[in-house]
Design an enzyme around this catalytic site. Structure first.
Site, PDB file in Angstrom:
ATOM      1  N   ASP A 108      -9.108  -8.579   2.508  1.00  0.00           N
ATOM      2  CA  ASP A 108      -9.099  -9.483   3.655  1.00  0.00           C
ATOM      3  C   ASP A 108     -10.216  -9.199   4.648  1.00  0.00           C
ATOM      4  O   ASP A 108     -10.677 -10.079   5.341  1.00  0.00           O
ATOM      5  CB  ASP A 108      -7.730  -9.492   4.353  1.00  0.00           C
ATOM      6  CG  ASP A 108      -7.161  -8.094   4.512  1.00  0.00           C
ATOM      7  OD1 ASP A 108      -7.949  -7.121   4.431  1.00  0.00           O
ATOM      8  OD2 ASP A 108      -5.945  -7.957   4.715  1.00  0.00           O
ATOM      9  N   ASP A 129      -3.455  -5.310  -1.920  1.00  0.00           N
ATOM     10  CA  ASP A 129      -3.171  -4.808  -0.574  1.00  0.00           C
ATOM     11  C   ASP A 129      -1.673  -4.761  -0.375  1.00  0.00           C
ATOM     12  O   ASP A 129      -0.937  -5.329  -1.169  1.00  0.00           O
ATOM     13  CB  ASP A 129      -3.639  -5.851   0.452  1.00  0.00           C
ATOM     14  CG  ASP A 129      -5.094  -5.755   0.755  1.00  0.00           C
ATOM     15  OD1 ASP A 129      -5.696  -4.780   0.337  1.00  0.00           O
ATOM     16  OD2 ASP A 129      -5.592  -6.679   1.430  1.00  0.00           O
TER      17      ASP A 129
HETATM   18  P1  ATP Z   1      -2.552  -2.842   3.993  1.00  0.00           P
HETATM   19  O1  ATP Z   1      -2.734  -2.416   2.607  1.00  0.00           O
HETATM   20  O2  ATP Z   1      -1.226  -2.475   4.543  1.00  0.00           O
HETATM   21  O3  ATP Z   1      -2.935  -4.242   4.246  1.00  0.00           O
HETATM   22  P2  ATP Z   1      -4.983  -2.013   5.009  1.00  0.00           P
HETATM   23  O4  ATP Z   1      -5.570  -1.424   3.810  1.00  0.00           O
HETATM   24  O5  ATP Z   1      -5.397  -3.350   5.470  1.00  0.00           O
HETATM   25  O6  ATP Z   1      -3.450  -1.941   4.884  1.00  0.00           O
HETATM   26  P3  ATP Z   1      -5.960  -1.087   7.480  1.00  0.00           P
HETATM   27  O7  ATP Z   1      -5.727  -2.372   8.179  1.00  0.00           O
HETATM   28  O8  ATP Z   1      -7.312  -0.650   7.154  1.00  0.00           O
HETATM   29  O9  ATP Z   1      -5.095  -0.995   6.194  1.00  0.00           O
HETATM   30  O10 ATP Z   1      -5.225   0.001   8.351  1.00  0.00           O
HETATM   31  C1  ATP Z   1      -5.237   1.361   8.021  1.00  0.00           C
HETATM   32  C2  ATP Z   1      -4.492   2.112   9.096  1.00  0.00           C
HETATM   33  O11 ATP Z   1      -5.159   1.914  10.329  1.00  0.00           O
HETATM   34  C3  ATP Z   1      -3.076   1.590   9.323  1.00  0.00           C
HETATM   35  O12 ATP Z   1      -2.155   2.284   8.573  1.00  0.00           O
HETATM   36  C4  ATP Z   1      -2.850   1.828  10.794  1.00  0.00           C
HETATM   37  O13 ATP Z   1      -2.333   3.104  11.013  1.00  0.00           O
HETATM   38  C5  ATP Z   1      -4.224   1.763  11.383  1.00  0.00           C
HETATM   39  N1  ATP Z   1      -4.448   0.476  12.027  1.00  0.00           N
HETATM   40  C6  ATP Z   1      -4.283  -0.748  11.509  1.00  0.00           C
HETATM   41  N2  ATP Z   1      -4.592  -1.690  12.387  1.00  0.00           N
HETATM   42  C7  ATP Z   1      -4.975  -1.076  13.517  1.00  0.00           C
HETATM   43  C8  ATP Z   1      -5.458  -1.499  14.802  1.00  0.00           C
HETATM   44  N3  ATP Z   1      -5.596  -2.787  15.099  1.00  0.00           N
HETATM   45  N4  ATP Z   1      -5.756  -0.567  15.696  1.00  0.00           N
HETATM   46  C9  ATP Z   1      -5.656   0.720  15.396  1.00  0.00           C
HETATM   47  N5  ATP Z   1      -5.226   1.195  14.232  1.00  0.00           N
HETATM   48  C10 ATP Z   1      -4.885   0.311  13.297  1.00  0.00           C
END
Ligand code: ATP
Length: 952
Positions: A673, A371
């Site tokens: 996560d 991640d």
């Molecule tokens: P990373 O690899 O950075 O940990 P991730 O794979 O966990 O990212 P996600 O948390 O699924 O990514 O988020 C994907 C996208 O969704 C983010 O780039 C952001 O634009 C959006 N996002 C993240 N958190 C939120 C939230 N709480 N509310 C709305 N949109 C969100």
């Protein structure tokens, strides 16, 4: 230690639900405000009556009430899983194959002594010695296994398990064991349900009840009363041990600890059987094979010596003794200890490994899918730029303190207001030593801070336009939306999420407070603005709004035909330690694939910052592009560029990539996560969950939990895993090579027609169980060699007893065997006495066999020193740098000296005092062994570096 806990707290609404035995409802009475209420009735009550029945309230318990209930019901705990039971474990030590073989051998020897005419005390000694071996071996094995298991258990207990609770109207995070009946818990996707609860609010909530019902499909849960029926089927209850897989909700606890449904099942199920790791199986198989060789050797010796006129019983006892001596007794236990030491070392470096199995898999990791947020970065988000109506606005200040200015805040106030209202996180003011911090998602925390910097009071805004519905964030939609009632009684929805996903659902853009239809050009303008922010490595969120007809519009209505309010770009600094860890992985031939839900440009910028991407053209693939690929295409993609970034992906993509990598023969570690990451975490060779920020579900699915969430800890754990594997190899080489040194002189003497043995069975046992055990353990605990991360990962199918390992055993054992044969025959020949005239009591013979035993002990010490490194010179590693090993070696030599000089021991072992010159000869011979091994390593180092470096 008591096998049962003194007390495990629990409480049930009604004593009828309490377990049949045990202190489930002690020390107080069951929680029962209304005598006619039982747990079975909970599902059918309307929410206010549930609170009344439990003597609770929607705003939660007060701290005083919670404390009183905690005192009354004890902690929300279950007895430790698979508690080690002492007696069966001890008994198992006597029933394993080796122990049985040895016990039989001992019995036969006693019998031989009884039948012998005249009786030889040496036979009785041998019989007792073998019995001693069994007892000692069982004792050591038991102690080692027990401590290894305790380590594994205590590590499991360290995996954090927290829950969010409303206490006195305030949302708090608590250890799950502090929950009491009537607590109001806040649930969201990824949480493990901490106790049995009745839902009082549920938004698209779904749970996985597999742990209770075996049914692994997600089932929807609601807050409304349902008709009375079987408790487990009540659609408005959630149970301890199950997982929330989607949505959010609030629930009131009605049973804790052993009184929960899970607690009841838990008491019925026995501890899961222990599984042997493949490494343990390999070692056990090898040990069995060696035992077979020992048996065969004993039989051959017997067959050769009987016809040559040796007394029958004598020969039989001798052959039996040799056989016993060659059985590798303590091997499996030493292996467990070595693995457990590795696990403990990893825990000290922030990596909790839940299964010994993971230790060896870690060592052969060839790909890490990681991640971004929190693992490569610090997950400390700060909004640094806003974009609205074509204009960028800078935001000053770092961290969560709402201090800093928003340049020209007016036009972005509505953007920030909408973003803040569409958040579940809370900003917590400084208290005690802690500064400002965020409870909940850090992305949302950053938005709340930015709103505060623009002068918005989020709490007042929430009071003015209360939230009436919500559609929680999920990583597939990448959006979150909330519906609010405006003061004029109309309803408005706010949506925030990944920019491209959100833009696709917008048909207008806000221009100074007025929605203007989106055109091709204005869409392109927004995309360019989002790319601009992402290109700087910022995480970008878009925010939108729309009017809705009622308080509970369906998701499709809320998240369509939106008006875009603007964009927020947040900076998340890379973790400082990650760059070195990435370098180490690259040196170690471990490929890093970044898998993120974020924008490709953000991902690439961060990947460059931490060194994952160095070349000009990394392969950046989005989730949508992955969907378009068939399995062949995916394989080709993975076989291609080493620098691969997978962006805007969902957890399903992660799973697919992990499977495809494994198909290619890779050993894959994957971080995760969220709740949706669980399948990939389970499927990977090493699922890695985040201890600080991850969800309970991910932590349960993973075999390794990173307490500090950092990528660097994965690298350290891989290094330690490699080192454990190396150490195991080291002590195996050490232990097996001396078997050759024991066996060859015996065979040589037999075939040379010498009537006696060059080393007796009792002497061999003294080596195996006296001087060899401690150095083997010390080798198993060797610190990590500096060069562990300088070579490519070990191939997945590499056997522990590879040709190289067997070659080394033969090389070292061969040198030792040559040496001891030389000292023995030199002594015998120097005396000038013909072979046939030798008797057991002959002083020359006694001296010669003492030399053989001492020769093996001394050469084993040098063997242990030499075996500490694989390729590096031991002189570079520091000859004396493992004090345990030096101590263990000195102990062995002191024991040998006692056997040589102490008259009572001389009588037992038939030994004679050695002269100082004899010791000098043996030390010189040991030094020769060290020199030979150093030369071998020198050749190896130079042969391996030639093709790469080109010159010496
Ligand atoms: P990373 O690899 O950075 O940990 P991730 O794979 O966990 O990212 P996600 O948390 O699924 O990514 O988020 C994907 C996208 O969704 C983010 O780039 C952001 O634009 C959006 N996002 C993240 N958190 C939120 C939230 N709480 N509310 C709305 N949109 C969100």
């Amino acid at each position: 230690m008591s096998p049962e806990p003194a007390h495990h707290g629990s409480a049930a609404l009604h004593e009828g639900r309490a377990p049949a035995s045990g202190p489930a409802t002690e020390p107080g009475e069951p929680v029962r405000a209304r005598p006619d209420v039982s747990a079975a009735a909970v599902p059918s009550l309307p929410v206010p009556e549930v609170f009344a029945a439990l003597d609770g309230a929607p705003r939660g318990l007060t701290p005083a009430e919670a404390a009183a209930r905690q005192a009354r019901y004890g902690p929300n705990d279950l007895p430790a899983v698979g508690r080690v039971r002492l007696w069966p474990r001890l008994a198992a030590q006597f029933t394993d194959l080796f122990a049985v073989v040895l016990l039989v051998a001992s019995a036969i020897t006693f019998l031989a002594y009884a039948l012998e005419q005249p009786r030889d005390p040496a036979t009785l000694q041998l019989a007792f010695a073998i019995l001693g071996v069994v007892l000692l071996n069982a004792g050591i094995g038991f102690a080692q296994e027990y401590s290894a298991e305790r380590t594994a258990q205590s590590l499991q207990a360290m995996v954090p398990h927290a829950c969010r609770v409303l206490r006195d109207g305030e949302r708090q995070e608590l250890p799950a064991r502090d929950l009491v009946p009537a607590d109001v818990v806040v649930l969201e996707a990824g949480d493990a349900v901490p106790a049995d609860c009745r839902l009082v609010e549920a938004q698209e909530l779904a749970v996985n009840n597999a742990a209770l019902t075996g049914e692994s499909d997600a089932v929807a849960r609601v807050a409304d009363p349902v008709p009375q029926g079987p408790l487990l089927e009540a659609r408005n209850c959630v149970f301890m041990g199950t997982d929330v897989v989607a949505g959010t909700g609030k629930a009131v606890v009605f049973a804790t600890g052993a009184a929960t449904e899970f607690g009841r099942i838990f008491r019925l199920t026995a501890a899961a059987p222990r599984q042997k790791t493949p490494l343990q199986q390999q070692v056990a198989a090898m040990a069995r094979r060696v035992a077979g060789v020992a048996l065969a050797t004993g039989a051959i010796l017997f067959a050769v010596r009987v016809p040559s006129g040796q007394p029958f019983v004598d020969t039989f006892v001798f052959s039996l003794g040799v056989m016993v001596a060659l059985v590798p007794e303590g091997l499996p236990a030493t292996l467990s200890v070595s693995l457990a030491i590795g696990v403990r070392r990893m825990a000290r470096r922030h990596a909790l490994v839940k299964q010994l199995l993971a230790v060896e898999a870690l060592g052969s990791t060839s790909v890490v899918c990681t991640d971004k947020t929190g693992t490569l970065t610090q997950a400390e988000m700060t909004v640094v730029q806003l974009w609205a109506d074509g204009v960028a606005h800078a935001v000053a200040g770092v961290g969560y303190a709402p201090v800093g200015e928003v340049t020209d805040a007016g036009p972005v106030r509505e953007l920030l207001r909408a973003a803040a209202l569409c958040c579940d996180a809370r900003l917590v003011p400084p208290s005690g030593p802690h500064g400002w911090c965020v409870l909940g998602d850090t992305t949302e925390g950053a938005l709340l801070v930015a709103a505060a910097k623009a002068g918005l009071d989020t709490a007042a805004e929430e009071a003015r336009t209360p939230r009436v519905a919500e559609h929680p964030f999920d990583s597939v939609r990448k959006l979150m939306s909330t519906v609010h009632r405006d003061p004029d009684g109309t309803y408005v929805a706010y949506v925030k999420g990944a920019p491209l996903e959100l833009l696709a659902r917008c048909d207008a853009v806000d221009r100074t407070g007025t929605p203007v239809p989106l055109t091709e050009a204005s869409r392109a303008e927004v995309v360019a603005a989002a790319d601009g922010l992402a290109g700087q490595g910022l995480r970008v969120l878009a925010v939108a709004r729309r009017r809705v007809a009622g308080p509970r519009p369906p998701l499709e209505d809320v998240e369509s035909r939106l008006t875009l309010l603007g964009l927020a770009g947040m900076y998340d600094p890379p973790r400082p330690e990650v760059r070195d860890a990435v370098d180490a992985c690259q040196r170690a031939g471990i490929r890093i694939v970044m898998v993120t839900g974020d924008h490709p440009l953000t991902a690439e910028a961060v990947a460059r910052r931490v060194g994952i991407v160095r070349g000009p053209d990394p392969t950046v693939v989005t989730g949508a592009a992955l969907d378009a690929l068939d399995d062949g295409g995916l394989d080709a993609l993975l076989a291609g560029s080493a620098e691969l970034l997978l962006c805007r992906v969902s957890p399903e993509h992660k799973m697919r990539v992990v499977t495809a990598l494994q198909r290619r023969g890779e050993v894959v570690a994957v971080t995760g996560d969220g709740a949706n990451d669980a399948p990939a975490l389970k499927h990977a060779d090493i699922g890695v969950a985040m201890g600080a920020s991850g969800t309970d579900v991910a932590r349960e699915a993973a075999v390794m939990v990173l307490m500090d969430d950092s990528f660097a800890s994965i690298t350290t754990a891989v290094g330690l895993g490699r080192s454990v594997y190396r150490n195991i190899r080291k002590f195996l080489i050490y232990l097996f090579s001396h078997n050759i040194a024991e066996l060859v002189p015996i065979l040589a003497a037999t075939f040379a027609g010498f009537p006696l043995v060059p080393i007796t069975a009792v002497q061999i046992l003294a080596i195996d169980l006296g001087s060899d055990v401690l150095p083997a353990l010390a080798l198993g605990a060797e610190p990590m060699e500096k060069d562990v991360m300088d070579s490519p990962p070990r191939p997945r199918r590499e056997r522990l007893f590879s040709t190289a390992v067997i070659g080394r055993i033969l090389f070292l054992g061969g040198i030792q065997a040559l040496g001891v044969c030389a000292v023995f025959f030199w002594h015998i020949h120097a005396s000038g006495i013909p072979y046939a005239h030798f008797t057991k009591s002959d002083p020359v013979y006694r001296e010669a066999i003492t030399m053989v035993q001492a020769g093996i002990v001394v050469s084993q010490f040098f063997n242990a020193l030499a075996g500490r490194t694989d390729r590096q010179s031991v002189f570079r590693a520091g000859l004396l740098s493992n004090p345990w090993l030096i101590g263990a070696g000195c102990f062995g030599i002191a024991l040998m000296a006692a056997i040589s000089y102490a008259p009572p021991l001389q009588a037992v072992f038939n030994t004679a005092p050695l002269a100082p010159a004899d010791w000098a000869v043996l030390a010189g011979f040991g030094a020769l062994l060290l020199a030979a091994e150093e030369s071998r390593k020198w050749v190896l180092r130079h042969r391996r570096t030639l093709p790469k470096g080109g010159k010496r």
